[in-house]
Design an enzyme around this catalytic site. Structure first.
Site, PDB file in Angstrom:
ATOM      1  CG  ASP A  11      36.303  40.451  37.292  1.00 37.28           C
ATOM      2  OD1 ASP A  11      37.387  40.700  37.870  1.00 37.28           O
ATOM      3  OD2 ASP A  11      35.750  39.334  37.321  1.00 37.28           O
ATOM      4  CG  ASP A 105      40.592  41.441  40.684  1.00 39.93           C
ATOM      5  OD1 ASP A 105      39.963  41.678  41.722  1.00 39.93           O
ATOM      6  OD2 ASP A 105      40.764  40.281  40.250  1.00 39.93           O
ATOM      7  CD  GLU A 106      34.558  41.617  41.514  1.00 41.46           C
ATOM      8  OE1 GLU A 106      33.405  41.221  41.309  1.00 41.46           O
ATOM      9  OE2 GLU A 106      35.380  41.017  42.233  1.00 41.46           O
TER      10      GLU A 106
END
Length: 450
Positions: A11, A105-106
């Site tokens: 993350d 983003d993950e």
């Protein structure tokens, strides 16, 4: 669950805000809020400096300004976020063919498919630490929090334990022990409404949830949700890591820490998501006919509503207008946990002006992290990249009363000077990253020394 800790969850920390701080030296170490900057704007991401003042995602920009008036409020730049995300996802795919992106983003990574000598704890720990360092390198300084465990659930929980810029590896056999003292909201799907139902039944921690029978949980929260809680309270999660499949639709969704009840706020979030979907369509030369919204209510009921257009579109205004109309037909008075917008029925052509003139509300609430066509962008929105014929590249500090103020700096320069210009100054233009083979923007002069 797996016998080894072989699922990794990565993350990127405060992603949008971190990219802005990386690219704007004067903002490093200072509160930054990325989101809609207008009166009906919504926070997309807040830097950790802003979070200390209580600013969080999905909060109205108005409330964020009241909590942290000295923060930099920026509309964001999707091209910069996309480029950093692509670098990270490319890195992850280079170490394992099984990468499941959850958002820009993950992502989950299956370490069973990585080139590792074994999956013992020292090996996966060293691998994860090296991976975090490589993320920092390929993104020019962004940090990531990483969790490794025997399931997707445990890996995601682990990545939250040492944020920002941390690493937690959960040893197989210790999962239940880790979970037991935690609040029930650590389990996916346990939002405020479900947590309140459990609280009234005397259930606050995962240990207390573990002691409740399956029949009782079904009675409290329903069959599907109760069954899920029963298994996850025991760290029982066998979901595989799934690599991306062929794109048949383009969609964006968000889950929110607090149930949403404000209809205007929900409309703003849908508009933001519609803009991101439309931008992705345009990026890949696609359009779509069917607009779908996904709404997860406070009781975890998930609703999907769709509308099919007579012709395909890639217009933010059109997708947002249809999404808001679909929301209008739903009862959301009890609260909403998740909102999403998608476009399917993809084609490689569009019919312009399907609904005539664009919706002015959409222009005002263009998503913080979406690059809109210049003809529809709110002029000189704070945070956008610009270039001046003499001063070189910089970003919009603010504008109003016929004047635009620019801070001249880039990620590779020190904090630069601030200058103001008439909004119609012909020497000041919006800067966009060059397309492959396009040298027009790459030849822009560098900023002058302070």
């Amino acid at each position: 669950m797996r016998a080894q800790a072989s699922v990794l969850h990565l993350d990127l920390d405060a992603f949008f805000a971190a990219v802005e701080q990386r690219d704007k030296p004067s903002l490093r170490g200072k509160p930054v809020v990325v989101g809609g900057v207008g009166g009906r704007g919504v926070v997309a991401t807040a830097s950790y400096e802003a979070r200390k003042y209580g600013v969080r995602s999905a909060m109205s920009t108005r409330e964020a300004r009241s909590r942290c008036p000295h923060a930099a409020f920026l509309t964001g730049r999707f091209h910069a976020y996309r480029d950093s995300s692509n670098a990270v996802m490319g890195l992850l795919r280079s170490v394992s063919p099984l990468v499941e992106p959850l958002s820009l983003d993950e992502a989950f990574v299956d370490l069973e498919r990585a080139d590792l000598p074994d999956l013992d704890l020292p090996t996966v720990t060293a691998f994860a630490e090296t991976l975090r360092q490589r993320v920092r390198e390929v993104t020019d300084g962004l940090t990531a929090s990483v969790g490794v465990g025997s399931s997707k659930f445990i890996a995601k929980v682990a990545s939250e334990l040492d944020k920002p810029d941390g690493l937690t590896v959960v040893a197989p056999g210790t999962e239940v022990e880790l979970l037991r003292p935690m609040h029930v909201t650590v389990i996916p799907g346990v939002g405020p409404a479900t947590a309140e139902r459990l609280r009234r039944a005397g259930i606050h921690t995962v240990a207390e949830l573990e002691s409740v029978s399956l029949d009782e949980l079904v009675r409290l929260v329903g069959k599907a949700h109760g069954t899920g809680l029963f298994h996850l309270a025991r760290a029982d999660d066998d979901r595989p890591v799934l690599a991306e499949r062929e794109t048949k639709s383009v969609s964006v969704e968000g889950t929110y820490e607090t149930d949403l009840t404000d209809r205007k706020l929900m409309e703003g979030l849908l508009t933001r998501q519609a803009g991101e979907v439309a931008t992705r369509l345009r990026k890949h030369g696609l359009s779509g006919r069917t607009v779908t919204i996904k709404v997860r209510l406070h009781d975890f009921t998930t609703l999907n509503r769709s509308s099919t257009l007579p012709s395909p579109t890639d217009s933010t205004a059109t997708v947002a207008r249809v999404a808001r109309a679909l929301l209008a037909d739903l009862d959301t008075s009890g609260g909403v946990r998740l909102l999403g917008v998608g476009v399917s029925g993809l084609a490689d052509w569009i019919q312009d002006d399907l609904f005539g003139e664009s919706d002015p509300e959409v222009v005002e609430e263009e998503p913080a992290h979406v690059e809109a066509p210049s003809s529809r962008r709110t002029a000189w929105a704070p945070g956008i990249d610009v270039v001046h014929a003499e001063m070189g590249r910089g970003w919009v500090w603010g504008s109003g009363r016929g004047v635009v103020t620019v801070r001249f700096e880039t990620a590779d320069t020190p904090a630069g000077p601030v200058r103001s210009y008439p909004v119609d100054d012909p020497e000041l233009t919006v800067w966009r990253p060059p397309e492959p083979g396009d040298a027009e923007n790459s030849m822009a002069p560098p900023p002058r020394p302070t």
